[in-house]
Design a protein around this motif. Sequence first.
Motif, PDB file in Angstrom:
ATOM      1  N   LYS A   4      10.454   3.026  -8.029  1.00  0.00           N
ATOM      2  CA  LYS A   4       9.732   1.591  -7.608  1.00  0.00           C
ATOM      3  C   LYS A   4      10.598   0.886  -6.898  1.00  0.00           C
ATOM      4  O   LYS A   4      11.591   0.345  -7.251  1.00  0.00           O
ATOM      5  CB  LYS A   4       9.461   0.826  -9.018  1.00  0.00           C
ATOM      6  CG  LYS A   4       8.648   1.658  -9.941  1.00  0.00           C
ATOM      7  CD  LYS A   4       7.189   1.881  -9.932  1.00  0.00           C
ATOM      8  CE  LYS A   4       6.438   2.299 -11.062  1.00  0.00           C
ATOM      9  NZ  LYS A   4       5.323   2.754 -10.314  1.00  0.00           N
ATOM     10  N   ASP A   5      10.157   0.557  -5.671  1.00  0.00           N
ATOM     11  CA  ASP A   5      10.700  -0.146  -4.753  1.00  0.00           C
ATOM     12  C   ASP A   5      12.418  -0.264  -4.700  1.00  0.00           C
ATOM     13  O   ASP A   5      13.188  -1.043  -4.638  1.00  0.00           O
ATOM     14  CB  ASP A   5      10.632  -1.956  -5.081  1.00  0.00           C
ATOM     15  CG  ASP A   5       9.294  -2.237  -4.986  1.00  0.00           C
ATOM     16  OD1 ASP A   5       8.437  -1.634  -4.260  1.00  0.00           O
ATOM     17  OD2 ASP A   5       8.636  -3.201  -5.589  1.00  0.00           O
ATOM     18  N   GLN A  11      12.923  -0.288   0.496  1.00  0.00           N
ATOM     19  CA  GLN A  11      11.483  -0.342  -0.352  1.00  0.00           C
ATOM     20  C   GLN A  11      10.843   1.017  -0.499  1.00  0.00           C
ATOM     21  O   GLN A  11       9.731   1.263  -0.177  1.00  0.00           O
ATOM     22  CB  GLN A  11      10.884  -1.184   0.313  1.00  0.00           C
ATOM     23  CG  GLN A  11      11.175  -2.692   0.248  1.00  0.00           C
ATOM     24  CD  GLN A  11      11.054  -3.143  -0.890  1.00  0.00           C
ATOM     25  OE1 GLN A  11      10.115  -3.170  -1.630  1.00  0.00           O
ATOM     26  NE2 GLN A  11      12.311  -3.689  -1.674  1.00  0.00           N
ATOM     27  N   ASN A  58       8.958   3.689  -2.605  1.00  0.00           N
ATOM     28  CA  ASN A  58       8.005   4.176  -3.495  1.00  0.00           C
ATOM     29  C   ASN A  58       7.764   5.640  -3.792  1.00  0.00           C
ATOM     30  O   ASN A  58       7.272   6.089  -2.629  1.00  0.00           O
ATOM     31  CB  ASN A  58       6.934   3.256  -3.820  1.00  0.00           C
ATOM     32  CG  ASN A  58       7.129   1.781  -4.157  1.00  0.00           C
ATOM     33  OD1 ASN A  58       7.473   1.485  -5.386  1.00  0.00           O
ATOM     34  ND2 ASN A  58       7.281   0.995  -3.107  1.00  0.00           N
ATOM     35  N   GLN A  81      13.660   0.284  -9.385  1.00  0.00           N
ATOM     36  CA  GLN A  81      13.923   0.884 -10.766  1.00  0.00           C
ATOM     37  C   GLN A  81      13.433   2.412 -10.596  1.00  0.00           C
ATOM     38  O   GLN A  81      12.869   2.819  -9.773  1.00  0.00           O
ATOM     39  CB  GLN A  81      12.799   0.380 -11.651  1.00  0.00           C
ATOM     40  CG  GLN A  81      12.846  -1.071 -11.951  1.00  0.00           C
ATOM     41  CD  GLN A  81      11.778  -1.853 -12.841  1.00  0.00           C
ATOM     42  OE1 GLN A  81      10.635  -1.594 -12.332  1.00  0.00           O
ATOM     43  NE2 GLN A  81      12.175  -2.514 -13.701  1.00  0.00           N
ATOM     44  N   PHE A 115      12.143   5.550 -13.162  1.00  0.00           N
ATOM     45  CA  PHE A 115      11.658   6.079 -14.377  1.00  0.00           C
ATOM     46  C   PHE A 115      11.734   7.574 -14.596  1.00  0.00           C
ATOM     47  O   PHE A 115      11.231   8.002 -13.454  1.00  0.00           O
ATOM     48  CB  PHE A 115       9.986   5.509 -14.819  1.00  0.00           C
ATOM     49  CG  PHE A 115      10.157   3.856 -14.815  1.00  0.00           C
ATOM     50  CD1 PHE A 115      10.153   3.291 -16.193  1.00  0.00           C
ATOM     51  CD2 PHE A 115       9.964   3.192 -13.692  1.00  0.00           C
ATOM     52  CE1 PHE A 115      10.076   1.860 -16.269  1.00  0.00           C
ATOM     53  CE2 PHE A 115       9.937   2.064 -13.645  1.00  0.00           C
ATOM     54  CZ  PHE A 115       9.993   1.202 -15.091  1.00  0.00           C
ATOM     55  N   ASN A 138      12.673   3.766 -18.549  1.00  0.00           N
ATOM     56  CA  ASN A 138      13.518   3.333 -17.471  1.00  0.00           C
ATOM     57  C   ASN A 138      14.716   3.711 -17.575  1.00  0.00           C
ATOM     58  O   ASN A 138      15.776   3.558 -18.545  1.00  0.00           O
ATOM     59  CB  ASN A 138      13.280   1.896 -17.545  1.00  0.00           C
ATOM     60  CG  ASN A 138      14.025   1.180 -16.415  1.00  0.00           C
ATOM     61  OD1 ASN A 138      14.978   1.577 -15.649  1.00  0.00           O
ATOM     62  ND2 ASN A 138      13.572  -0.324 -16.082  1.00  0.00           N
ATOM     63  N   LYS A 141       5.400  -7.619  -4.277  1.00  0.00           N
ATOM     64  CA  LYS A 141       5.464  -6.195  -4.659  1.00  0.00           C
ATOM     65  C   LYS A 141       5.591  -6.162  -6.392  1.00  0.00           C
ATOM     66  O   LYS A 141       5.310  -5.073  -6.888  1.00  0.00           O
ATOM     67  CB  LYS A 141       6.643  -5.658  -4.206  1.00  0.00           C
ATOM     68  CG  LYS A 141       6.763  -5.433  -2.648  1.00  0.00           C
ATOM     69  CD  LYS A 141       6.388  -4.235  -2.325  1.00  0.00           C
ATOM     70  CE  LYS A 141       6.505  -4.020  -0.790  1.00  0.00           C
ATOM     71  NZ  LYS A 141       5.955  -2.813  -0.320  1.00  0.00           N
ATOM     72  N   SER A 195       3.542  -3.771  -9.011  1.00  0.00           N
ATOM     73  CA  SER A 195       3.735  -2.333  -9.278  1.00  0.00           C
ATOM     74  C   SER A 195       4.943  -2.284 -10.004  1.00  0.00           C
ATOM     75  O   SER A 195       5.196  -1.220 -10.601  1.00  0.00           O
ATOM     76  CB  SER A 195       3.930  -1.449  -8.032  1.00  0.00           C
ATOM     77  OG  SER A 195       5.166  -2.233  -7.451  1.00  0.00           O
ATOM     78  N   LEU A 196       5.519  -3.472 -10.605  1.00  0.00           N
ATOM     79  CA  LEU A 196       6.896  -3.040 -11.241  1.00  0.00           C
ATOM     80  C   LEU A 196       6.647  -3.214 -12.653  1.00  0.00           C
ATOM     81  O   LEU A 196       5.683  -4.153 -13.015  1.00  0.00           O
ATOM     82  CB  LEU A 196       7.952  -4.309 -10.770  1.00  0.00           C
ATOM     83  CG  LEU A 196       8.437  -3.976  -9.388  1.00  0.00           C
ATOM     84  CD1 LEU A 196       9.625  -5.236  -8.895  1.00  0.00           C
ATOM     85  CD2 LEU A 196       9.266  -2.435  -9.430  1.00  0.00           C
ATOM     86  N   ARG A 197       7.521  -2.462 -13.522  1.00  0.00           N
ATOM     87  CA  ARG A 197       7.387  -2.888 -14.864  1.00  0.00           C
ATOM     88  C   ARG A 197       8.682  -3.359 -15.442  1.00  0.00           C
ATOM     89  O   ARG A 197       9.568  -3.475 -14.727  1.00  0.00           O
ATOM     90  CB  ARG A 197       7.117  -1.567 -15.770  1.00  0.00           C
ATOM     91  CG  ARG A 197       5.610  -1.101 -15.555  1.00  0.00           C
ATOM     92  CD  ARG A 197       5.352   0.178 -16.511  1.00  0.00           C
ATOM     93  NE  ARG A 197       5.818   1.277 -15.516  1.00  0.00           N
ATOM     94  CZ  ARG A 197       6.079   2.391 -15.649  1.00  0.00           C
ATOM     95  NH1 ARG A 197       6.414   2.680 -17.177  1.00  0.00           N
ATOM     96  NH2 ARG A 197       6.341   3.459 -15.200  1.00  0.00           N
ATOM     97  N   ASP A 198       8.542  -3.839 -16.644  1.00  0.00           N
ATOM     98  CA  ASP A 198       9.817  -4.572 -17.180  1.00  0.00           C
ATOM     99  C   ASP A 198      10.996  -3.452 -17.257  1.00  0.00           C
ATOM    100  O   ASP A 198      10.852  -2.445 -16.951  1.00  0.00           O
ATOM    101  CB  ASP A 198       9.707  -5.190 -18.439  1.00  0.00           C
ATOM    102  CG  ASP A 198       8.532  -6.351 -18.316  1.00  0.00           C
ATOM    103  OD1 ASP A 198       8.501  -6.996 -17.249  1.00  0.00           O
ATOM    104  OD2 ASP A 198       8.091  -6.691 -19.487  1.00  0.00           O
TER     105      ASP A 198
END
Lengths: 294, 359, 305
Positions: free
Chosen positions: B8-9, B22, B24, B60, B62, B67, C8, C11-14
Amino acid sequence: MKRPNQLFRNFSAKIAAIPMIVTALFVFVGGTAWTVVYSFTKSGLLPRLKWVGLDQYERLWTTKRWIVSIQNLAIYGISMLVLVFVIGFILATLIDQKVRFENVIRTVILYPFALSFVVTGLVWQWILNPEFGIQSIIRDLGWTNFAFDPLYNPKIAIFGVLIAGLWQGSGLVMVLMLAGLRGIDQEIWKAARVDGIPAWKTYLFIVIPMMRPVFITTLVLVVSGIVKLYDLIVAQTGGGPGIATEVPAKYVYDMMFGASNLGQGFAASTMMLVTVALIVIPWAMLEFGGKKHG
Amino acid sequence: MNYAVEIKDLDLHFGNVKVLQQLNLDIHKGEFLVLLGSSGCGKSTLLNCIAGLLEVTDGQIFIGGKNVTWAEPSERGIGMVFQSYALYPQMTVEGNLSFGLRNAGMPRPEISERVKRAAGILQIEPLLKRKPAALSGGQRQRVAIGRALVRDVDVFLFDEPLSNLDAKLRAELRVEIKRLHDQLDNTMIYVTHDQIEAMTLADRIAIMKEGKIMQLASPNEIYNRPRNLYVADFIGSPSMNFLEGEIKAGKFHLEGIVIPLDGYEFVEGSRREGKAIIGLRPEHLVTGDNLASAAVRTKVDVELVEPMGSDTLIYTKLAGRPIHVRMDGQAQVSPGDKVEIGFQPERASLFDPVTEDRL
Amino acid sequence: MADALESKTTSLRDGPRGPKPRRTFSRRNILLYGTLFVIAVYYAIPLYVMIVTSLKGMPEVRLGNIFSPPLEITFAPWVKAWSEACTGLTCRGLSIGFWNSVRITIPSVIISTIIASVNGYGLANWRFKGANVFFTILIFGSFIPYQVLLYPVVILLREIGLYGDLAGLVIVHTIFGMPILTLLFRNYFSSLPEELFKAARVDGAGFWGIFLRVMLPMSIPIFAVAIILQVTGIWNDFLFGVVYTGPESYPMTVALNNIVNSTQGVVEYNVNMAATIITGLVPLTIYFVSGKLFVRGIAAGAVKG
C-alpha cells in the motif's frame, strides 16, 4: 635462417632481471646458507671456519638470557596474536555496522601504524613512566596505593611492551579484517536474516569461516612481525629492567655487534629462522600446494 | 483475506533518490507474479522491501493479511532465493537447509523430516552430505530453493535466481520452478530482467520503470495490449515497429496507406482524431500465403536479410521509416527484392504521441 | 506530503506504516558509538600526550600530569630537540639525523622503486624460463628474519667497500624492499589487459619501449602506493640504520633513540617528546595526506600473488 641463440631471447628482460636474481641467489639463499653454516663454527670477532659442531647451540640453550628471550617472545607472541586478532576483528565489526564518521575513526585507529617502533616505544615509555604517567595520575585521583609500572617491574615488563605493540599494530589487522568483511557477498547477510539468524551467530558461524584466507594471510604477517620484534624493545625498555624484556632479535644483535661473539649470533638467528619456517612452510603448502590437488 | 501480499502506497527513498514512489500492488494467494524491468527500475528493491531487508520510507506491507511493515525478515513468513545463491560455504547441503530451523529451536526429528521432504521435492537427496563448492551451478540453485522450501512458508521470493546460469540450464530450471509452483501452490514473487522467463512463468507480470509499475497484467495481455509505448517497446524481441501517422474519420493514415480501424478495440474513452503512433509487431507483419487474411497490404523493398534458422528477419522501410519483419525461416529473399507485406489492424496497437498511452 | 496522503488514505488500513520508529539514542547506538569513541580516544591519546608534553617547560612537566594541557606554551623543547639535544658526547640535536634520513630515503626510494617496477613488469609480461623460481625465492626471502641476513650483508658491503656508508644502506633498503615491491608491481601489471602488451609488441616496441611508453603512463597510482610504502618503511627503519651506518651517518630513528635513551645528564622529557614527534612527523604527514593510498599500500602486503 639460423635459429637465434636461446640465451639472447628476451635478452633485455634477462638483463633487467639481474638485480632480482642476484638478490634472490646471493642474499636470500646464499646469505641464509652462510649464516647456517657459520653457526657451526667458533667465530668470534670475525667469521672463521673452525668447526665446533653443535657447541654454539648447546651454549645458546644453556644461556639464561636466551631462555628468557625465548620465553618473552612466546609470552609476547601468543598474547599479541590473540589480542591483535580479537581487537582487530571487533574493531572491524564495529566499523562495519554502517557507522557515521567511518573515515575519521579508521584514520585514528590506523595512524600508529605509520609511526616507527622507536617512536611507539618512546611514547609508551613516557605514558607508562610511574612518576609522571598513568600510575601517578591515578594516585593523584585518590588511589594512593595504585601500582602500574610495567616498565620497572620485571614480572610484568613484557606486558608494557605488549600494550605499545598492540597500539601500533592492531590498526593493520582491523584494516585487513574490514577488507575481508567487505568482501563477503551481501546476499549471505540477507539469507541469514531471512533465516532469522542473529547477527553475532552470523559472524561466528558463517562470516568468520568464510574469511579464512584473510585470517591466514594476516596471521602470517603478524607472526613474521612478532619474530622481528627488536626496535620496540630497544626504544622502550632496552631489554630491561635487567633482562626482563630481552628478545631473540636483540640477543642476535648484541652477540654479533656488541659481544663479538658471531658464532652465538649465527646460532641464535638460525633458531629464529627455524621458528619462522615452522610457520611459513605449512602455510605455503596449504596456500599454494593444495591448489594442484583441489 | 484473498491476497497473499498487499503493498500500500509504498515509498522508498535513498537520500534524494526516489527508488519507489506511491507503489500499490496486490498479489493473490497462489499466484506467480513476476516483477520485470531493466536494471535500476526498482524491481529488486521492491522485493527486498517485501522481504524486510530494506526499510521502507513510507507505506505498508501486508503478508497473509498481517501488517508486517515493521517485522523482521524471519518473522514475515517468507522464503527467499538469491541470485548468487548465498549458500553458507562451509556447511554441507544438509547444514544449509537446516541452519535456520535449528536456530529457531525446532526439534531435531521435525528438522530432518522437513529437510528430507525438501530434498525429495528438489531431487537433491544424493547431495545432502556435500559442500556447496562441490556442486554445479544448477545444483546450488536447487539447494538455495530448498532453503526457502524447508521454511514451509506461503510466500516465496526469487531475486533473479537464474541469472548466473548458462542458457541451457536456465531453461531447464525455469521449467522446474514452474513445476514446483504447480506442485506447491505457494505464492511466488519473482524478479527478473529476462522477458522470456517472465512470459513463461508468470500468472501476472508487473512491468516496472523508474520505481513505478507501468502495467500489471497477464503475459498475454501485456504482449497483445501493452498499455503504453514503454511496455510495447520492452516486451517482444525483436521489438515492435513504431510509425507515426494521423487518425482521420476513424481511419489511420500513414503516408498514403489507409488503415481502417473498425476492428480495433480502443481503450475506453480514448477514441479520437489527430496524430497517433501505430505499433506493429514484426511477427504480425505477414507475407506470402498468409496475406489472404491481411486487411492492409503494401509492397516494400528488402534492404537487409538476417536468417535465424527458425525464422528470417528482414529490414525494410514502410512509409519512409525503417521497420523489421519476421518471415518464415525457409523464405527465399535477398536484398533488393520487392516483397508484399500485410497485417490485420486489430492486432496493431495505437498510442498517443504525447502521453505515450495506449489508445 | 500530508496533502498527498489525504486523498489516498481510503486504501490504507491501520497498523504500522513507513519506517520502523527508531530513536537516534537507542541502546544499540549509544553502546556502538560509545565504544567507538572510547577506542578512538585510546588510540589518539599517545599523540596528544606527545604534543602536550613537548610544548611544556620542564618545571611544568615535573609538576603536572602528562594529560593536562600546557599552561604556558613554549617551543623551546622543539628548538632544543632539533639543534642542541645530546647523544652521548655530541650535542647537535636531531637535525643531523634528519638530513641523514633524507639522504638515505630519497635515493633508496627511487632506486628500489625503479628496480622493483622493472622486476614486476618483467615477471608479469616477459616471463622467461626460471623467472618464477627467482620470484618465489624472493617472496620466501621476505619471511627470513633480518637477523639471519645481517652479517652476510655486512660482508657483502665490506667486499664492495660500502660498509658504514650511506650508499651501502641504500643498497640494503633496495634489497629488503624488493620482495614486497616486486609483488606489488607484478600484481598490478598482471591486472592490466594483456592485449595492450601484445598490441605494443605488434607495433614493434621492445622491452624498454613498452615499459616506458605504454606501462609507465598507466601506473601512476601504483607508483604512488609503492613510494608511500617505501618512504614510511625506510624512514621508520632502525635496525639497518644502526647496523650498516656509523655515528656520523645515523638515520633519524637511531639518533632519536640515542637522544632519549642516553643516560647522561638530567632527563628532559619535554625535549624527548619533541624529538619523538619530530621524528614521527614525516610518516604521519604522509599518512594523513595520502589516506586511502596508504591503506592500499599496507593491504598490498597482505594480498597474495
